[in-house]
Write an enzyme that holds these catalytic residues in place. Structure first.
Site, PDB file in Angstrom:
ATOM      1  N   LYS A   1     -43.430 -81.838  41.935  1.00 45.56           N
ATOM      2  CA  LYS A   1     -43.543 -83.166  41.650  1.00 45.56           C
ATOM      3  C   LYS A   1     -44.812 -83.941  40.765  1.00 45.56           C
ATOM      4  CE  LYS A   1     -45.269 -86.847  44.656  1.00 45.56           C
ATOM      5  NZ  LYS A   1     -45.975 -87.091  45.691  1.00 45.56           N
TER       6      LYS A   1
ATOM      7  N   LYS B   1     -50.698 -81.340  52.524  1.00 42.46           N
ATOM      8  CA  LYS B   1     -51.885 -82.214  52.386  1.00 42.46           C
ATOM      9  C   LYS B   1     -52.944 -81.469  53.217  1.00 42.46           C
ATOM     10  CE  LYS B   1     -50.699 -86.136  49.670  1.00 42.46           C
ATOM     11  NZ  LYS B   1     -50.995 -87.068  48.821  1.00 42.46           N
TER      12      LYS B   1
ATOM     13  N   LYS C   1     -49.783 -88.496  41.057  1.00 40.45           N
ATOM     14  CA  LYS C   1     -50.720 -89.614  40.197  1.00 40.45           C
ATOM     15  C   LYS C   1     -52.194 -88.948  40.613  1.00 40.45           C
ATOM     16  CE  LYS C   1     -50.555 -93.532  43.414  1.00 40.45           C
ATOM     17  NZ  LYS C   1     -50.705 -92.828  44.577  1.00 40.45           N
TER      18      LYS C   1
HETATM   19  N1  AQP Z   1     -42.902 -87.575  41.102  1.00 38.82           N
HETATM   20  C1  AQP Z   1     -42.279 -88.852  41.732  1.00 38.82           C
HETATM   21  N2  AQP Z   1     -40.972 -88.975  41.515  1.00 38.82           N
HETATM   22  C2  AQP Z   1     -40.211 -89.897  42.063  1.00 38.82           C
HETATM   23  N3  AQP Z   1     -40.965 -90.908  42.956  1.00 38.82           N
HETATM   24  C3  AQP Z   1     -42.244 -90.655  43.225  1.00 38.82           C
HETATM   25  N4  AQP Z   1     -43.047 -91.181  43.929  1.00 38.82           N
HETATM   26  C4  AQP Z   1     -44.342 -90.608  43.635  1.00 38.82           C
HETATM   27  N5  AQP Z   1     -44.385 -89.604  43.012  1.00 38.82           N
HETATM   28  C5  AQP Z   1     -42.887 -89.554  42.643  1.00 38.82           C
HETATM   29  C6  AQP Z   1     -42.766 -92.400  44.703  1.00 38.82           C
HETATM   30  O1  AQP Z   1     -43.921 -93.409  44.411  1.00 38.82           O
HETATM   31  C7  AQP Z   1     -44.117 -94.122  45.473  1.00 38.82           C
HETATM   32  C8  AQP Z   1     -45.453 -94.290  45.796  1.00 38.82           C
HETATM   33  O2  AQP Z   1     -45.988 -93.145  46.116  1.00 38.82           O
HETATM   34  P1  AQP Z   1     -47.527 -92.884  46.605  1.00 38.82           P
HETATM   35  O3  AQP Z   1     -48.201 -94.160  46.736  1.00 38.82           O
HETATM   36  O4  AQP Z   1     -47.483 -91.914  47.967  1.00 38.82           O
HETATM   37  O5  AQP Z   1     -48.194 -91.823  45.379  1.00 38.82           O
HETATM   38  P2  AQP Z   1     -47.975 -90.578  44.964  1.00 38.82           P
HETATM   39  O6  AQP Z   1     -47.724 -90.589  43.628  1.00 38.82           O
HETATM   40  O7  AQP Z   1     -46.867 -89.758  45.816  1.00 38.82           O
HETATM   41  O8  AQP Z   1     -49.202 -90.019  45.483  1.00 38.82           O
HETATM   42  P3  AQP Z   1     -49.856 -88.292  45.237  1.00 38.82           P
HETATM   43  O9  AQP Z   1     -49.506 -88.180  43.780  1.00 38.82           O
HETATM   44  O10 AQP Z   1     -49.049 -87.594  46.165  1.00 38.82           O
HETATM   45  O11 AQP Z   1     -51.368 -88.627  45.045  1.00 38.82           O
HETATM   46  P4  AQP Z   1     -52.163 -89.177  46.362  1.00 38.82           P
HETATM   47  O12 AQP Z   1     -51.186 -89.064  47.613  1.00 38.82           O
HETATM   48  O13 AQP Z   1     -53.015 -88.041  46.271  1.00 38.82           O
HETATM   49  O14 AQP Z   1     -52.470 -90.355  46.012  1.00 38.82           O
HETATM   50  C9  AQP Z   1     -43.347 -93.775  46.629  1.00 38.82           C
HETATM   51  O15 AQP Z   1     -41.938 -94.303  46.902  1.00 38.82           O
HETATM   52  C10 AQP Z   1     -43.053 -92.193  46.163  1.00 38.82           C
HETATM   53  O16 AQP Z   1     -42.021 -91.878  46.672  1.00 38.82           O
END
Ligand code: AQP
Length: 328
Positions: free
Chosen positions: A193, A111, A196
């Site tokens: 991955k 990040k 979101k």
């Molecule tokens: N692709 C994925 N596959 C399986 N598990 C996932 N998780 C997130 N992406 C996947 C799990 O979801 C939970 C919440 O995670 P988070 O709030 O950190 O969201 P994120 O989607 O991981 O966030 P991003 O996409 O990295 O975007 P930002 O950080 O910019 O909002 C966790 O249990 C995670 O493991």
């Protein structure tokens, strides 16, 4: 009963990765464990948010938790910023964490690359996450694969703290829902991955996407030229990812899922997958829409559950402060 704790950050809209990798399974744990599920809005502050959008996103996640079967009378669902003990314990744990170990966190490295806003919060994020977990005497932390390193750090910090001050913190363990969906991949970038907060809207299926959007995203999902449906993450990452989604939603094994599409075209496979995804998300969306109309009920859940969370968190914080010779 042992305690389960997990959380989701209210940045962007929740996607199928968050759902299949994490919170779809959380409801099933409610009879076996005391479950505490947070919307970790303080964690969202590592990026710049529009305040109104952040507020709405946090509320949306509370409603999605409920729509996915988490019972707010049984489990505790609340907003992290409503319980001040998270920030208080985070400072204390930060004084028991090392620059070296925090620098090694993969998420921090990823990040902070190509990012203009490399703030200190991005660096100390895992310390706040350790505080989230340790405040509730958590035994099990259900997360996707990307968060395992952070849970391991929380373990290390707890063990270190206990070594100095006695047996005060419960040492937690990470648990992924299923190997197949522990790191669901993007539909356009099936080696990365599914995020979101992706820049490519076709890469992620969002839980509140319309039928037309879901259909379009699955139809356009990257595949390969072999035209045979089987699981091989190395040579067929796109098809393997779609099979993982199919298997996770239908509760079938990969082998049985492959059999369903023996001698079928990619078009047929995608059509079945569209139906399966819509079948899973339709009831969730209906319940979410119903809850959206019931503002007073949701407000009440948010207030009452924060009180329940605070009661537990304050006790742990007092124990920690007492051990350190601070606090009232
Ligand atoms: N692709 C994925 N596959 C399986 N598990 C996932 N998780 C997130 N992406 C996947 C799990 O979801 C939970 C919440 O995670 P988070 O709030 O950190 O969201 P994120 O989607 O991981 O966030 P991003 O996409 O990295 O975007 P930002 O950080 O910019 O909002 C966790 O249990 C995670 O493991």
């Amino acid at each position: 009963m042992k305690t389960v704790f997990s959380g989701i950050k209210p940045t962007g809209n929740l996607g199928l990765g968050n759902y299949l990798g994490a919170f779809k399974a959380w409801g099933n744990l409610q009879n076996e464990y005391t479950c505490i599920y947070s919307v970790v809005d303080l964690h969202a502050l590592t990026i710049r948010n529009d305040p109104q959008t952040l507020k709405e996103n946090s509320r949306k996640i509370i409603m999605l938790y409920m729509a996915a079967g988490i019972d707010p009378q049984k489990s505790i669902i609340y907003l992290q910023s409503h319980v001040p003990a998270h920030s208080q314990l985070s400072w204390i744990l930060g004084c028991h964490s090392y620059m070296g170990e925090l620098s090694r966190m993969t998420q921090y490295k990823e990040k902070s690359e190509n990012n203009e806003n490399v703030n200190a919060g991005l660096f100390t994020y895992p310390v706040l996450m350790a505080a989230d977990i340790l405040l509730y005497n958590t035994h099990v932390v259900p997360v996707g694969e990307d968060q395992i390193q952070h849970v391991e750090l929380a373990r290390d910090i707890a063990l270190r703290f206990n070594n100095i001050y006695g047996n005060i913190l419960v040492v937690p363990e990470a648990k992924t829902a299923s190997k197949l969906t522990a790191r669901l991949k993007g539909l356009q970038n099936p080696t990365k991955k599914m995020d979101k907060s992706t820049k490519d809207p076709l890469d992620t299926i969002f839980l509140l996407d319309t039928e037309a959007e879901i259909t379009k995203k699955i139809k356009r999902a990257v595949t390969d030229s072999e035209a045979r449906v089987y699981y091989d993450t190395e040579n067929k990452p796109g098809i393997s990812n779609l099979l993982a989604i199919y298997a996770a939603i239908t509760n079938k094994t990969i082998e049985d899922s492959e059999l369903d599409f023996q001698n079928k075209s990619y078009g047929d496979f995608k059509q079945s997958l569209i139906e399966v995804v819509l079948g899973e998300l339709n009831p969730l969306q209906k319940e979410f829409n119903r809850l959206s109309q019931d503002t007073a009920y949701v407000d009440n859940i948010i207030i009452k559950n924060a009180q329940r969370a605070e009661e537990i968190a304050e006790k742990t914080l007092a124990k920690v402060q007492n051990a350190l010779g601070i606090g009232k």
